[in-house]
Design a protein around this motif. Structure first.
Motif, short mmCIF file in Angstrom:
data_model
loop_
_atom_site.label_atom_id
_atom_site.label_comp_id
_atom_site.label_asym_id
_atom_site.label_seq_id
_atom_site.Cartn_x
_atom_site.Cartn_y
_atom_site.Cartn_z
N UNK A 1 49.91 29.63 51.89
CA UNK A 1 49.60 28.25 52.25
C UNK A 1 49.62 27.26 51.10
N UNK A 2 49.90 27.73 49.90
CA UNK A 2 49.95 26.84 48.74
C UNK A 2 51.39 26.40 48.50
N UNK A 3 51.60 25.10 48.38
CA UNK A 3 52.96 24.57 48.33
C UNK A 3 53.49 24.22 46.97
N UNK A 4 52.78 24.58 45.91
CA UNK A 4 53.25 24.25 44.57
C UNK A 4 52.74 22.90 44.09
N UNK A 5 53.29 22.45 42.98
CA UNK A 5 52.75 21.26 42.33
C UNK A 5 53.61 20.02 42.40
N UNK A 6 54.67 20.03 43.22
CA UNK A 6 55.55 18.87 43.29
C UNK A 6 55.43 18.18 44.65
N UNK B 1 47.03 31.65 29.96
CA UNK B 1 45.75 32.27 30.30
C UNK B 1 44.94 31.43 31.29
N UNK B 2 45.29 30.16 31.43
CA UNK B 2 44.60 29.31 32.42
C UNK B 2 45.50 28.95 33.59
N UNK B 3 46.65 29.62 33.72
CA UNK B 3 47.62 29.26 34.76
C UNK B 3 47.02 29.35 36.16
N UNK B 4 46.26 30.38 36.44
CA UNK B 4 45.68 30.52 37.77
C UNK B 4 44.76 29.37 38.13
N UNK B 5 43.89 29.02 37.20
CA UNK B 5 42.96 27.91 37.44
C UNK B 5 43.71 26.60 37.60
N UNK B 6 44.71 26.39 36.75
CA UNK B 6 45.48 25.15 36.84
C UNK B 6 46.23 25.05 38.16
N UNK B 7 46.88 26.14 38.55
CA UNK B 7 47.68 26.09 39.77
C UNK B 7 46.82 25.90 41.01
N UNK B 8 45.65 26.49 41.01
CA UNK B 8 44.73 26.29 42.14
C UNK B 8 44.41 24.81 42.30
N UNK B 9 44.09 24.16 41.18
CA UNK B 9 43.76 22.74 41.22
C UNK B 9 45.00 21.88 41.53
N UNK B 10 46.11 22.21 40.92
CA UNK B 10 47.35 21.45 41.11
C UNK B 10 47.79 21.48 42.57
N UNK B 11 47.77 22.65 43.17
CA UNK B 11 48.20 22.77 44.57
C UNK B 11 47.30 21.97 45.50
N UNK B 12 46.01 22.01 45.26
CA UNK B 12 45.08 21.25 46.10
C UNK B 12 45.27 19.76 45.88
N UNK B 13 45.43 19.33 44.63
CA UNK B 13 45.68 17.93 44.34
C UNK B 13 46.95 17.44 45.01
N UNK B 14 48.00 18.27 44.94
CA UNK B 14 49.29 17.88 45.51
C UNK B 14 49.19 17.67 47.02
N UNK B 15 48.52 18.58 47.70
CA UNK B 15 48.38 18.46 49.14
C UNK B 15 47.58 17.22 49.53
N UNK B 16 46.46 17.00 48.83
CA UNK B 16 45.62 15.85 49.15
C UNK B 16 46.32 14.53 48.83
N UNK B 17 47.10 14.50 47.76
CA UNK B 17 47.83 13.29 47.41
C UNK B 17 48.90 12.99 48.46
N UNK B 18 49.62 14.02 48.91
CA UNK B 18 50.65 13.82 49.93
C UNK B 18 50.04 13.29 51.23
#
Length: 410
Positions: free
Chosen positions: A320-325, A272-289
């Protein structure tokens, strides 16, 4: 409905007993009926109902319906693990003598599974990437399926689902995709032509790292002609439901790889929170890379980065979202270990899709049973770190990896 609204208010979200907002946990083995005749009809699929949790359970059914709706599929069958889902999605259509074309950049456990299929007379032929150009020369009359990961784990190659689907359909072959790393948040593969979607729902769907599970979703559009797929002869009367009917009444039921009701409940809560989590995860992943790539001696790979060979496809297919890895190359195995050991927030663990950031050295863990050639074909290097990015505050993650990278210069 948009994605997050559908998670909470979709057609599959029912009014549960006693006004519960989530499905109850039906933690039972069997279900009783007033008469023997009623139970007979349930067993013969002539009446709706549940008889035995190995072959059906209300909690599991609620989870299956919700994932099927998110993917836009005809229906779904939940399994005890992601590997169980991969195995049964294929064995439902294969027999001795058949061939499967698969991408070499698969999860190590899937490669191990495909080696096991040799004993059953099934041959898996690998291509470096699942593209029309590479799979075309391998297609024969024996080819009964093409299988690939939408986003490779951990190679991070991305499949052009529409192009591959159109090609394999022209050859009368179904396209089965593992969309674990992409999730329904990034893409619904059925809209681009895929036929069967598999998830290790232990990962991003669950989100909390608390339940092992998998799920198979059928789009209902591919026709498994009995002359090419003999096992479907007695199921052709089910029409679009043939794949699901054969799966649920055959190998899935008989091999016993069912999902526990409590795990199904935890999956519903998590998704039920997958959308919110994935939005944050994808942004975190891009910024970390981006942050890691500012340092000399290390490099980060992420499909959505400018200059990545898949960046254009990621934009077109995933918005434009690349996933969480994210994968990091540290220069050597020793430097990779040193970087990982210096991290304070990221945990050294084998899962992906957790709310926490997790790191692992793939070559020595999830690919430990693979040959050197198989690791190379999967894009796994000895200095590679796989980062499953979590939902922590972005700046904290960047600072953690920054101080770990600084430790390499000590």
């Amino acid at each position: 409905m948009q994605f997050n609204t559908k998670l909470l208010h979709g057609k599959s979200v029912r009014r549960y007993a006693e006004g519960a907002t989530v499905p109850p946990i039906s933690q039972v083995s069997a279900f009783s009926y007033e008469t023997a005749e009623e139970l007979e009809k349930v067993f013969e699929n002539k009446a709706p109902g549940f008889a035995y949790t190995r072959i059906g359970n209300p909690s599991v059914d609620a989870f299956e319906r919700r994932v099927a709706e998110l993917e836009g599929g005809l229906g779904a069958v939940a399994c005890a693990s992601g590997m169980s889902a991969v195995t049964l999605s294929l064995l439902n259509i294969l027999q001795a003598g058949d061939e499967v074309i698969a991408g070499s950049g698969l999860f190590g456990g899937t490669i191990d599974l495909f080696s096991d299929l040799k004993a059953f007379g099934v041959t898996v032929r690998y291509v470096k990437h699942i593209t029309v150009k590479e799979i075309g020369p391998l297609v024969t009359e024996k080819t009964k399926a093409v299988f690939g990961e939408v986003i490779g784990n951990p190679g991070l190659d991305v499949i052009d689902i529409r192009a591959v689907s159109d090609f394999v359909h022209s050859k009368g072959i179904p396209f089965i995709v593992d969309s674990t790393t992409a999730t329904p948040y990034l893409v619904q593969p059925f809209t681009l032509g895929a036929d069967i979607v598999v998830h290790s729902s232990s990962k991003y769907i669950n989100g909390g790292g608390n339940s092992i599970s998998g799920i198979i979703v059928d789009g209902g559009r591919f026709r498994f002609a009995p002359d090419r797929y003999p096992g479907f002869e007695k199921y052709k009367k089910y029409g679009k439901l043939a794949y699901l009917a054969k799966l649920r009444n055959g190998i899935w039921r008989n091999m016993g790889g069912c999902l526990a009701p409590f795990n199904a409940f935890l999956n519903v809560i998590g998704m039920e929170t997958m959308g919110l989590r994935m939005e944050r995860i994808c942004e975190n992943a891009k910024q970390l890379a981006l942050a890691v790539n500012k340092f000399e001696g290390v490099s980060a790979d992420y499909p959505a980065l400018y200059g990545n060979p898949y960046a254009e496809l990621v934009e077109k297919q995933f918005g434009g979202r690349g996933g969480g890895i994210v994968t990091i190359r540290a220069g050597s195995k020793e430097r990779a270990y040193k970087l990982m050991n210096a991290l304070k927030y990221a945990l050294n663990a084998t899962n992906i899709g957790d709310v926490r950031t997790l790191v692992i050295h793939p070559a020595s863990t999830i690919y430990v049973h693979s040959t050197q050639q198989e690791r190379e074909d999967a894009g796994v290097a000895d200095d590679m770190i796989r980062v499953s990015v979590g939902i922590e505050d972005t700046q904290d993650l960047i600072e953690d990896f920054t101080q770990a990278i600084f430790s390499l210069y000590d």
